[in-house]
Scaffold this active site. Sequence first.
Site, PDB file in Angstrom:
ATOM      1  N   GLY A  40       0.832  -1.206   0.000  1.00  0.00           N
ATOM      2  CA  GLY A  40       0.000   0.000   0.000  1.00  0.00           C
ATOM      3  C   GLY A  40       0.860   1.247   0.000  1.00  0.00           C
ATOM      4  N   SER A  46       4.092   6.745   3.935  1.00  0.00           N
ATOM      5  CA  SER A  46       4.763   5.797   4.835  1.00  0.00           C
ATOM      6  C   SER A  46       6.165   5.468   4.327  1.00  0.00           C
ATOM      7  CB  SER A  46       3.936   4.531   5.014  1.00  0.00           C
ATOM      8  OG  SER A  46       3.526   4.014   3.766  1.00  0.00           O
ATOM      9  N   GLY A  69      -5.527   2.524  -6.969  1.00  0.00           N
ATOM     10  CA  GLY A  69      -6.437   2.955  -5.904  1.00  0.00           C
ATOM     11  C   GLY A  69      -7.245   1.791  -5.350  1.00  0.00           C
ATOM     12  N   SER A 118      -0.236  -7.478  -4.554  1.00  0.00           N
ATOM     13  CA  SER A 118       0.568  -8.070  -3.498  1.00  0.00           C
ATOM     14  C   SER A 118       0.778  -9.569  -3.748  1.00  0.00           C
ATOM     15  CB  SER A 118      -0.164  -7.812  -2.179  1.00  0.00           C
ATOM     16  OG  SER A 118       0.354  -8.539  -1.135  1.00  0.00           O
ATOM     17  N   HIS A 138      -8.864  -2.657   2.279  1.00  0.00           N
ATOM     18  CA  HIS A 138      -9.512  -2.929   3.558  1.00  0.00           C
ATOM     19  C   HIS A 138     -10.612  -3.983   3.495  1.00  0.00           C
ATOM     20  CE1 HIS A 138      -7.176   0.529   4.525  1.00  0.00           C
ATOM     21  NE2 HIS A 138      -7.586   0.547   5.779  1.00  0.00           N
ATOM     22  N   HIS A 163      -1.800  -1.230   9.686  1.00  0.00           N
ATOM     23  CA  HIS A 163      -2.450   0.061   9.883  1.00  0.00           C
ATOM     24  C   HIS A 163      -3.975  -0.094   9.919  1.00  0.00           C
ATOM     25  CE1 HIS A 163      -3.081   4.518   8.740  1.00  0.00           C
ATOM     26  NE2 HIS A 163      -2.664   4.453   9.988  1.00  0.00           N
TER      27      HIS A 163
HETATM   28 MG    MG Z   1      -4.068   3.014   6.196  1.00  0.00          MG
END
Ligand code: MG
Length: 217
Positions: A40, A46, A69, A118, A138, A163
Site C-alpha cells: 500500500g 509511509s 487505488g 501483493s 480494507h 495500519h
Molecule cells: Mg491506512
Amino acid sequence: MEIDKELLENTRGFLGHEEGMRLYELAMDVSGRGPCLEVGSYCGKSALYLGAACRKNSGVLFSIDHHRGSEEQQPGEGYFDPETWDPKTCRVDTFALFRQTLEKAGLEQTVIPMVCSSETAARMWATRLSLVFIDGGHAFETAFADYNAWATHLMPGGYLAIHDIFKNPGEGGQAPYQIYSMALASGLFCELSMTKTLGVLRRLSGSREPGFSPEQD
Ligand code: MG
C-alpha cells in the site's frame, strides 16, 4: 530523522505523524538485518518514514502497490482524490505521485517500487524480511491475502505492523483487526504497544513455519 517536514505535510496519505514516527523507529531497529516491505504505497507517505530509516541502515524498502487505488479511492467513493485521476487512461494512477515523492526525498536508491498486486509480488518471493507493514485494501479478502503472502517471510525478531486497527467496530472497518488477531492467535507473534491505529507485532524466534528450510532459521 532526515525527512523534510514540508514534504511530509505535502504528501498525500492517511498515516498520522506519530504512526509514521513509530514505523521509522521500528525500521531503524531492524532494517540493517534484511529488507523491509510495505503493502500500500499510495503516494509515498509511509515510504518517507520507512525509507528514511532504511537509508540510514543501508537497507532497502520494497513498496508494493498496483497504484490503481483501493475500492474506496475510486471516483464517487469517500476517499477519491481528483489529483490521482489520470485522464489519459481514465483510471486512478498514483504511481507518478509516488515516484515524485521518492525523488523529492532522495529515496530512489533505497525504495524499490513494485507496481503489481501483493499476491503477484509474493508468488516467487523467497527473501526473509525484517519488517512488513500492511496498509493495503480494507476488504477482508485483500487484507487476508496481504497477511497470508507476507507474514510468513518475517525473520525471527522482525516486525509486523498493520495500519487501521479498530478494536471497536463502531470506529472503523474490521479487516485489519481481523488479520492482526489471526497473527496473534497463530502463536508466532507477541503483541507490542499500539500507536494510534498502528498495531505492532514481533515475530518470535524458535518456531518454524512451513515453506522454509531449517538452515534459514
Ligand atoms: Mg491506512
